[in-house]
Design an enzyme around this catalytic site. Structure first.
Site, PDB file in Angstrom:
ATOM      1  N   GLU A  98      10.435   1.961   9.939  1.00  0.00           N
ATOM      2  CA  GLU A  98      11.493   2.929   9.619  1.00  0.00           C
ATOM      3  C   GLU A  98      10.794   4.274   9.613  1.00  0.00           C
ATOM      4  O   GLU A  98      10.023   4.587   8.714  1.00  0.00           O
ATOM      5  CB  GLU A  98      12.128   2.592   8.267  1.00  0.00           C
ATOM      6  CG  GLU A  98      13.456   3.314   8.065  1.00  0.00           C
ATOM      7  CD  GLU A  98      13.300   4.626   7.321  1.00  0.00           C
ATOM      8  OE1 GLU A  98      13.229   5.677   8.019  1.00  0.00           O
ATOM      9  OE2 GLU A  98      13.239   4.623   6.089  1.00  0.00           O
ATOM     10  N   LYS A 129       0.856  -1.186   0.000  1.00  0.00           N
ATOM     11  CA  LYS A 129       0.000   0.000   0.000  1.00  0.00           C
ATOM     12  C   LYS A 129       0.892   1.236   0.000  1.00  0.00           C
ATOM     13  O   LYS A 129       1.390   1.657   1.027  1.00  0.00           O
ATOM     14  CB  LYS A 129      -0.934   0.048   1.216  1.00  0.00           C
ATOM     15  CG  LYS A 129      -2.006   1.137   1.081  1.00  0.00           C
ATOM     16  CD  LYS A 129      -2.530   1.633   2.414  1.00  0.00           C
ATOM     17  CE  LYS A 129      -1.615   2.645   3.056  1.00  0.00           C
ATOM     18  NZ  LYS A 129      -1.499   3.925   2.262  1.00  0.00           N
ATOM     19  N   CYS A 170      14.341  11.055   5.377  1.00  0.00           N
ATOM     20  CA  CYS A 170      14.352  10.824   6.820  1.00  0.00           C
ATOM     21  C   CYS A 170      15.760  10.894   7.400  1.00  0.00           C
ATOM     22  O   CYS A 170      15.927  11.200   8.581  1.00  0.00           O
ATOM     23  CB  CYS A 170      13.707   9.480   7.139  1.00  0.00           C
ATOM     24  SG  CYS A 170      14.396   8.103   6.197  1.00  0.00           S
ATOM     25  N   GLU A 228      10.951  17.252  12.851  1.00  0.00           N
ATOM     26  CA  GLU A 228      11.399  16.857  11.517  1.00  0.00           C
ATOM     27  C   GLU A 228      10.654  17.720  10.499  1.00  0.00           C
ATOM     28  O   GLU A 228       9.451  17.548  10.286  1.00  0.00           O
ATOM     29  CB  GLU A 228      11.115  15.377  11.281  1.00  0.00           C
ATOM     30  CG  GLU A 228      11.668  14.863   9.965  1.00  0.00           C
ATOM     31  CD  GLU A 228      11.390  13.388   9.747  1.00  0.00           C
ATOM     32  OE1 GLU A 228      12.213  12.718   9.100  1.00  0.00           O
ATOM     33  OE2 GLU A 228      10.345  12.906  10.211  1.00  0.00           O
TER      34      GLU A 228
END
Length: 472
Positions: A244, A169, A278, A377
């Site tokens: 992750e 997905k 990331c 972030e």
């Protein structure tokens, strides 16, 4: 390409749900297509197909799986430019970067999975006990929009190699390249039901996959918030969860480093993929007494990044969507309000761009590690420069984060770099611009997740361990 179908049980089928998502080109703000969003019935069908195919596929000889993976790799290479262009369209990465990196990492992960499968021993006899490595089962693979092929293939390739069946997905914001990949899996000849592909919202399709009793494992790459939601839902059926997640990586520039070179390279690395990575080195740590010098170098480096049409010869395209653009703008505003020194960039679109989700390459200096721009972030082209006085303080600042994905160290003294590396609570470290390695384990500490991807480490994530005493 087929935009209005799901790939389930070896065929392209009409969605059971009527919900759709308008996919927008982030450079033009024009609609590309209406992408179907899976509901619970669609998820049920995909899981049933994967469960039905598992018994036969899990018992295939590794040589057969190798043959199919090699076919898939060959088809991927044939479709390389097409896949790269799809990623430019769907998420705005520049074409040059898509060709050199976005599409390249998909090929590299296929190659790494093939190599890992070639070297894997699935059965080992210890005394009279047989130790077996067996596929974990039906896997739900939930992937983000920022590296569409990297995050899809880094999960799919080892899962296929291990003998798992799966439902992929992808994010609704970058589904086009993954739809093409599903076509390649079909062309390669994998048995029906082994690979299934649905598009859908995380809170509907992602939750249904995470909760499903017939899903044995969920692997998610995404925000920490999304990872927590998946883990909570998956806990009800005690399935394996690999995550992750986010990062706020420190780039420690030691006093003996070539400051100008390290700062320039640090800015470039932070702005890779328009900062939507990331592992981006978004916190640059420099000695306090060289902060002014670092600012000047960083300003010039940021201003050298041209922004515009991602099909043109520019350094940066847009960020992926309006919500992400707005979030980045709010975080830039927070940095200004908190008193950080705005060295380059700032609020609004770059000059000359009146539409598209384009962000000014932005640098803040004189940042303290408790500021929002140092903690959150940003996931955009925004760099923060933080000062330190001693090596000990630099290590403390680097570790002072809820994240623990990556870190970077710049110093000509390799012994010093190794000493610092041993004390950093992160999953991956790069010293002096070392190359990325598709065969090195990748994953994080703390709220950056658990589990490891890439090469043999990724293969092992999709294997269960069984011991059979009295085998001989």
């Amino acid at each position: 390409m087929t935009y209005d179908r799901f790939y389930i049980d070896g065929a392209w089928v009409a969605p059971r749900s009527s919900d759709t998502h308008a996919l927008i080109n982030p450079a033009t703000e024009k609609k590309i297509a209406d992408i179907p969003m899976a509901g619970t019935e669609d998820v049920e069908a995909a899981v049933a197909a994967a469960r039905g195919a598992f018994d036969a596929w899990s018992l295939t000889d590794p040589a057969e799986r190798l043959l199919l993976l090699r076919r898939l790799l060959a088809l991927y290479i044939e479709s390389y430019d097409e896949i790269a262009d799809l990623m430019v369209t769907e998420m705005g990465t520049t074409r040059s970067f898509s060709l050199s990196a976005q599409a390249a990492v998909g090929r590299m992960h296929l190659e790494a999975a093939i190599e890992a499968l070639e070297g894997e021993r699935f059965e080992v006899l210890r005394g009279s006990t047989l130790i077996s490595k067996e596929p974990v089962g039906v896997c739900a693979l939930i992937t983000p929009w920022n590296w569409p092929m990297n995050q899809l293939v880094v999960k799919v390739a080892p899962a296929l190699a291990a003998g798992c069946t799966m439902i992929a997905k992808p994010s609704e914001f970058s589904p086009l390249s993954s739809l093409r990949f599903a076509e390649l899996v079909h062309e390669a000849g994998f048995p029906a039901g082994v690979y299934n592909h649905v598009t859908g919202h995380g809170h509907i399709a992602g939750e249904a996959l995470s909760r499903h009793v017939d899903v044995d494992m969920v692997s998610i790459t995404g925000s920490t918030r999304a990872g927590i939601a998946v883990a909570k839902t998956a806990a009800e059926t005690v399935k394996r969860v690999a995550q992750e997640l986010g990062g706020k990586s420190a780039n420690i520039i030691m006093p003996d480093a070539d400051l100008a070179l390290a700062v320039r390279e640090g800015v470039d690395a932070c702005f890779v993929n328009c900062g939507q990575a990331c592992r981006a080195p978004a916190r640059m740590l420099v000695p306090h007494d060289r902060m002014q010098e670092a600012q000047e170098v960083a300003r010039a480096a940021a201003q050298a990044h041209s922004v515009g049409d991602p099909m043109a010869d520019v350094a940066l395209g847009p960020v992926v969507n309006f919500a992400q653009f707005e979030r980045i703008q709010s975080l830039i505003a927070a940095g200004i309000d908190e008193g950080a020194t705005l060295v380059a960039g700032g609020l609004g679109r770059p000059e000359g761009l009146s539409h598209g989700y384009f962000v000014k390459p932005t640098v803040f200096a004189d940042v303290t590690n408790d500021m929002v721009v140092a903690r959150e972030e940003v996931f955009g082209p925004v760099l923060t420069i933080i000062g330190y006085d001693t090596e000990e303080e630099a290590i403390r600042i680097a570790n002072d984060s809820v994240y623990g994905l990556s870190a970077y160290i710049q110093t000509p003294d390799l012994d010093r770099a190794r000493r610092i590396a041993r004390r950093l609570r992160v999953g991956s470290i790069w010293i002096n611009g070392a190359d990325w390695d598709a065969r090195a384990p990748f994953g994080g500490y703390k709220q950056s997740g658990n589990g490891r991807e890439h090469g043999e480490w990724g293969l092992h994530d999709y294997l269960e361990i069984k011991s059979t005493a009295g085998w001989s």
